[in-house]
Design a protein around this motif. Structure first.
Motif, PDB file in Angstrom:
ATOM      1  N   PRO A   1      53.064  21.458  47.685  1.00  0.00           N
ATOM      2  CA  PRO A   1      52.299  20.230  47.955  1.00  0.00           C
ATOM      3  C   PRO A   1      50.805  20.415  47.726  1.00  0.00           C
ATOM      4  O   PRO A   1      50.083  19.445  47.543  1.00  0.00           O
ATOM      5  N   TRP A   2      50.344  21.682  47.737  1.00  0.00           N
ATOM      6  CA  TRP A   2      48.933  21.962  47.501  1.00  0.00           C
ATOM      7  C   TRP A   2      48.820  23.344  46.880  1.00  0.00           C
ATOM      8  O   TRP A   2      49.432  24.303  47.354  1.00  0.00           O
ATOM      9  N   VAL A   3      48.089  23.460  45.806  1.00  0.00           N
ATOM     10  CA  VAL A   3      47.910  24.756  45.159  1.00  0.00           C
ATOM     11  C   VAL A   3      46.538  24.785  44.487  1.00  0.00           C
ATOM     12  O   VAL A   3      46.063  23.775  43.954  1.00  0.00           O
ATOM     13  N   SER A   4      45.899  25.932  44.567  1.00  0.00           N
ATOM     14  CA  SER A   4      44.602  26.131  43.933  1.00  0.00           C
ATOM     15  C   SER A   4      44.735  27.225  42.881  1.00  0.00           C
ATOM     16  O   SER A   4      45.417  28.225  43.103  1.00  0.00           O
ATOM     17  N   PHE A   5      44.102  27.034  41.738  1.00  0.00           N
ATOM     18  CA  PHE A   5      44.197  28.003  40.654  1.00  0.00           C
ATOM     19  C   PHE A   5      42.818  28.175  40.022  1.00  0.00           C
ATOM     20  O   PHE A   5      41.962  27.292  40.100  1.00  0.00           O
ATOM     21  N   PRO A   6      42.560  29.325  39.391  1.00  0.00           N
ATOM     22  CA  PRO A   6      41.224  29.598  38.844  1.00  0.00           C
ATOM     23  C   PRO A   6      41.018  28.917  37.505  1.00  0.00           C
ATOM     24  O   PRO A   6      41.932  28.758  36.714  1.00  0.00           O
ATOM     25  N   LEU A   7      39.788  28.527  37.250  1.00  0.00           N
ATOM     26  CA  LEU A   7      39.378  28.051  35.931  1.00  0.00           C
ATOM     27  C   LEU A   7      38.598  29.116  35.173  1.00  0.00           C
ATOM     28  O   LEU A   7      38.177  28.889  34.039  1.00  0.00           O
ATOM     29  N   SER A   8      38.391  30.289  35.813  1.00  0.00           N
ATOM     30  CA  SER A   8      37.705  31.407  35.180  1.00  0.00           C
ATOM     31  C   SER A   8      38.159  32.664  35.900  1.00  0.00           C
ATOM     32  O   SER A   8      39.074  32.631  36.728  1.00  0.00           O
ATOM     33  N   ASP A   9      37.508  33.797  35.616  1.00  0.00           N
ATOM     34  CA  ASP A   9      37.832  35.051  36.283  1.00  0.00           C
ATOM     35  C   ASP A   9      37.049  35.242  37.571  1.00  0.00           C
ATOM     36  O   ASP A   9      37.080  36.319  38.161  1.00  0.00           O
ATOM     37  N   ARG A  10      36.367  34.227  38.016  1.00  0.00           N
ATOM     38  CA  ARG A  10      35.589  34.334  39.249  1.00  0.00           C
ATOM     39  C   ARG A  10      36.508  34.523  40.449  1.00  0.00           C
ATOM     40  O   ARG A  10      37.598  33.940  40.529  1.00  0.00           O
ATOM     41  N   ARG A  11      36.076  35.359  41.407  1.00  0.00           N
ATOM     42  CA  ARG A  11      36.892  35.662  42.576  1.00  0.00           C
ATOM     43  C   ARG A  11      37.003  34.440  43.476  1.00  0.00           C
ATOM     44  O   ARG A  11      36.060  33.665  43.623  1.00  0.00           O
ATOM     45  N   LYS A  12      38.175  34.318  44.109  1.00  0.00           N
ATOM     46  CA  LYS A  12      38.444  33.166  44.960  1.00  0.00           C
ATOM     47  C   LYS A  12      39.491  33.544  45.998  1.00  0.00           C
ATOM     48  O   LYS A  12      40.492  34.186  45.682  1.00  0.00           O
ATOM     49  N   SER A  13      39.260  33.175  47.248  1.00  0.00           N
ATOM     50  CA  SER A  13      40.227  33.439  48.308  1.00  0.00           C
ATOM     51  C   SER A  13      41.494  32.618  48.095  1.00  0.00           C
ATOM     52  O   SER A  13      41.438  31.488  47.614  1.00  0.00           O
ATOM     53  N   GLY A  14      42.606  33.204  48.464  1.00  0.00           N
ATOM     54  CA  GLY A  14      43.867  32.479  48.372  1.00  0.00           C
ATOM     55  C   GLY A  14      45.044  33.401  48.114  1.00  0.00           C
ATOM     56  O   GLY A  14      44.906  34.623  47.986  1.00  0.00           O
ATOM     57  N   VAL A  15      46.220  32.790  48.061  1.00  0.00           N
ATOM     58  CA  VAL A  15      47.453  33.532  47.809  1.00  0.00           C
ATOM     59  C   VAL A  15      47.525  33.909  46.333  1.00  0.00           C
ATOM     60  O   VAL A  15      47.343  33.063  45.454  1.00  0.00           O
ATOM     61  N   LEU A  16      47.770  35.176  46.074  1.00  0.00           N
ATOM     62  CA  LEU A  16      47.948  35.643  44.709  1.00  0.00           C
ATOM     63  C   LEU A  16      49.405  35.515  44.303  1.00  0.00           C
ATOM     64  O   LEU A  16      50.291  35.380  45.162  1.00  0.00           O
ATOM     65  N   PRO A  17      49.695  35.547  43.018  1.00  0.00           N
ATOM     66  CA  PRO A  17      51.092  35.434  42.582  1.00  0.00           C
ATOM     67  C   PRO A  17      51.948  36.549  43.172  1.00  0.00           C
ATOM     68  O   PRO A  17      51.514  37.700  43.283  1.00  0.00           O
ATOM     69  N   PRO A  18      53.174  36.237  43.558  1.00  0.00           N
ATOM     70  CA  PRO A  18      54.055  37.277  44.107  1.00  0.00           C
ATOM     71  C   PRO A  18      54.452  38.290  43.044  1.00  0.00           C
ATOM     72  O   PRO A  18      54.513  37.975  41.856  1.00  0.00           O
TER      73      PRO A  18
END
Length: 798
Positions: free
Chosen positions: A226-243
């Protein structure tokens, strides 16, 4: 319509005849201002500043002051109210280009309305659609039924509507997003895409946030949220990484769901909860920090009640480097921590890929303080080892050093007349050695204090060098219990004299039609050390150097300070090189060396004298005649037995990017004989002409299969020692990988696992992560996707 002023000759030449009217409207507004500025400052020129590259983004003040240019076939409007451009309409302002069939600009609100084949390019991000309303100063507006393409990650898609909130944030509705290329004609059905009811693109945070998102691969939904955030660049971002998912023959199926915490620009943490089907849950984590004066990494893992071992399992490590400046009388200090510990002896066997130590069964823990001031430097440290024993292959535990204090003085040249060109140095150390007698039954705890003084000089000219040297090595031991000879202490003073000399000859030559510079470099090394009986001493930190073409020119064949070999020897060597006179590259090097003993060597590690008057003969060569091929080899030949004691041969073929074959043969007499093969190669090359590559980090193009691997095979045991082998498929906007990894842990057991991964280029990876495994094991392995140079908006300049 106001009367337009006549254009200056300098501007007439820049205006295409069919469209000059639209440009004239622009000049009517800017030319009087230009005349006024010229009249006020007749003697001032434009300020110019050197720059190595064009600026992707101007400063805010300069961007607001940037002029607006308008082009078109027909123009109309009212002065100070609006301007309407029809027919190939175009508006330009700094990093924004807007094109349409019809363009209207309202001056009061600075709003542009575009209709018909609308295309806007802002900072390299492109949007296309039938109609657009946009405020140029704030970049607020709405785009109907747009298609879009982003510069940095190559992301593109379409939507029913895009709302531009400001120049950095846009919200797309009923949207599809992918990094797969759109075909010039026909419908766009990417191999993978994210579909969502809403996606917010934030160029400041460089992230996309999808609501009701579904990830499709080959038309099949594989993940939904229902909600997901993904990067638009290689900049670091908090969140769940791919399993990540692994299949291990010991631990079973392993599923890890990492969570990344971007705590600050200089701090981050990653949590690694892992479920192992046969063992249970492992809770791992890593914390990294970087400050001006210190930096480090803290890692840890804990598994409560391992079902296979019926005990708790844990591991921890800390690496920390700290610089402390301005300490009175001590100068700048450095603190280094390298701490490693695990719960039990079987940890290295059950979790072979978690260790950060180069010796997985010997885990070091070190705390060291060092510093220096002028020619003086010192070090104080504590060094401990955790030895992980294997009942089938036990190892002797090394001595801990608790503590070890050292002092160095290297003033360089002598300060006395006549000795200005002589260099000297002094080294002193005191160390307390201890070992657990259960781990090393023959160990003798004790304290060793030593001082080493060295004096030398080097005379040299373009064709020769001579370098004499003197050394005095003194040391004193105090033992906790008597040695085999009954002594509880021992003292030694061992002098050594050396002479190193060589000649250099060179000439121009032609070989196989190629101009080369050939050298001939004979070398002579003399060493003389008297005999001192050191046979009763324990070996605290001493081992034999590897016997090669570098160490053969040394006075003592042992590293450490517990054995100073009695040596009266002559080492003769000869090296010849072929050098490219244009580039200085070494095309070929051949060397040979042998040591001649003038008397028996009585000081050895096992106290067995060496009576042979000649050492093994060393022969080594490297060949790099063409960039694609490289060869190297070393042979250690025993003239008494007339056979090779050790042989190492290697070859590598690398005709281009993503194509490398390497092979090595290693023979150690009565110990091992192995073949080592490594490769990365496109399979299409095996059945047809080679495909051209697109450069490093870009692969050979969609549709290519690659075979990757490394094989280490024991000819003596007739079995595979270690194996990494797999396939990679480049789908253009996605890459698939499957890799088998096998690590030999003992003569009867091995750890095996299978790694699967789907990499959606510029978006995310799902499955295991074999990339580091491939990089560590395959010589010259190249990632199929790796950003070498970040994209610039000028790549899409129009």
């Amino acid at each position: 319509m106001p009367v337009l002023p006549r254009l200056p000759e300098s501007l007439r030449a820049l205006v295409p005849p069919p469209r000059w009217t639209a440009l004239a409207c622009l000049c009517a507004s800017v030319w009087p201002l230009a005349q006024a500025q010229t009249a006020e400052t007749p003697a001032q020129g434009l300020p110019l500043q050197m720059s190595l590259q064009l600026q992707d983004k101007l400063p805010d003040e300069a961007g607001r002051a940037a002029p607006t240019f308008v082009f078109g076939d027909r123009i109309s409007g009212r002065t100070g109210v609006n301007t309407v451009v029809e027919g190939r309409a175009e508006l330009r302002r700094h990093d924004t280009v807007l094109r349409a069939d019809r363009l209207e600009h309202e001056l009061a609100t600075d709003t542009a309305t575009a209709e018909g084949h609308v295309r806007i390019n802002r900072a390299g991000n492109v949007f296309e659609g039938p109609s657009l309303t946009l405020k140029l100063d704030t970049f607020e507006g709405q785009f109907q039924q747009p298609r879009f393409e982003f510069l940095k990650q190559g992301g593109q898609g379409d939507a029913s509507r895009i709302d531009f909130i400001n120049e950095d944030v846009a919200v797309a509705h009923d949207v599809r997003y992918s990094t797969c290329q759109r075909p010039p004609l026909g419908a766009w059905m990417p191999d993978w895409m994210v579909s969502a009811s809403r996606i917010e693109f934030d160029n400041v945070e460089e992230t996309g946030t999808a609501t009701n998102g579904v990830l499709h691969f080959k038309g099949v939904p594989i993940l939904a949220s229902p909600w997901v955030s993904f990067p638009l660049s290689d900049r670091r971002k908090s969140g769940v990484l791919p399993p990540t998912i692994n299949f291990d023959n010991r631990s079973g199926m392993e599923v890890t769901l990492p969570y990344y915490l971007n705590l600050a620009p200089n701090r981050d943490a990653t949590l690694y909860p892992t479920v192992m089907s046969r063992r249970g849950v492992d809770l791992g984590g890593e914390f990294r920090y970087l400050e001006r004066e210190y930096a480090g990494t803290l890692r840890g893992a804990f598994m409560p009640s391992d079902r296979l071992r019926n005990e708790d399992r844990w591991a921890g490590s800390l690496k920390h480097d700290h610089r402390i400046g301005g300490v009175p009388a001590l100068g700048t200090l450095g603190l280094r921590l390298n701490l490693n510990r695990v719960s039990d002896d079987n940890y290295w066997r059950d979790f072979p890929r978690t260790s950060t130590s180069l010796t997985e069964r010997l885990l070091p823990s070190e705390v060291v303080v060092n510093g220096g001031l002028g020619a003086w430097s010192f070090s104080a440290g504590a060094y401990r080892w955790q030895t992980l024993q294997d009942p089938d292959a036990p190892i002797v535990a090394p001595y801990d050093r608790l503590p070890s204090l050292s002092l160095r003085h290297a003033p360089g040249r002598f300060g006395f007349a006549g000795l200005d060109n002589w260099r000297w140095r002094l080294f002193a150390e005191t160390t307390q050695f201890s070992v657990d007698r259960a781990m090393n039954a023959a160990g003798v705890n004790g304290t060793r204090s030593l001082a080493v003084a060295q004096l030398g000089r080097r005379w040299q000219a373009p064709g020769w060098f001579v370098a004499p040297g003197l050394q005095l090595h003194t040391r004193h031991y105090q033992f906790e219990r008597p040695l085999a000879n009954g002594e509880r202490s021992a003292s030694f003073a061992v002098p050594t004299a050396t002479l190193d000399a060589g000649l250099f000859f060179d000439r121009d030559a032609t070989l196989f039609g190629r101009q080369v510079q050939q050298t001939l470099e004979p070398r002579l090394f003399l060493a003389s050390t008297p005999y001192r009986d050191q046979s009763a001493l324990p070996l605290y930190d001493t081992a034999a150097y590897d016997f090669n073409l570098a160490t053969i020119y040394s006075a003592n064949p042992y590293g450490g300070h517990d054995r100073i070999a009695d040596n009266r020897s002559v080492t003769l060597g000869l090296t010849s090189r072929l050098i490219d006179p244009q580039t200085g590259a070494e095309l070929l090097s051949v060397g040979v060396a042998q040591r001649l003993r003038l008397r028996d060597q009585l000081v050895t590690l096992d106290n067995t004298p060496i009576t042979d008057r000649v050492s093994d003969l060393l022969v080594g060569a490297t060949v790099n005649w063409v960039p694609q091929w490289s060869f190297n080899g070393t042979v250690q030949f025993n003239p008494k037995d007339r056979e090779s004691v050790r042989t190492t041969l290697g070859a590598r073929y690398m005709p281009g990017n993503y194509r490398v074959l390497s092979a090595a043969y290693r023979l150690q007499k009565n110990t091992s004989e192995q073949i080592d093969l490594g490769w990365q190669w496109p399979l299409r090359d095996l059945f047809g002409p080679a495909s051209p590559d697109a450069g490093p980090g870009r692969g050979l193009g969609p549709g290519h299969w690659y075979s990757v691997g490394r094989l280490n095979y024991s000819l003596q045991d007739r079995r595979v020692v270690d194996l990494v082998a797999g396939l990679e498929y480049d789908g253009g906007c996605w890459i698939g990988r499957v890799v088998l990894e096998r690590l030999q842990q003992s003569r009867s057991s091995a750890n095996q696992r299978i790694l699967f991964q789907l990499e959606f280029t510029g978006f995310s990876r799902i499955g295991s992560n074999p990339l580091q495994t491939l990089k560590n094991n395959i010589p010259r392995y190249q990632y199929l996707r790796e950003e070498i140079n970040p994209p610039s908006r000028f790549e899409r300049y129009e």
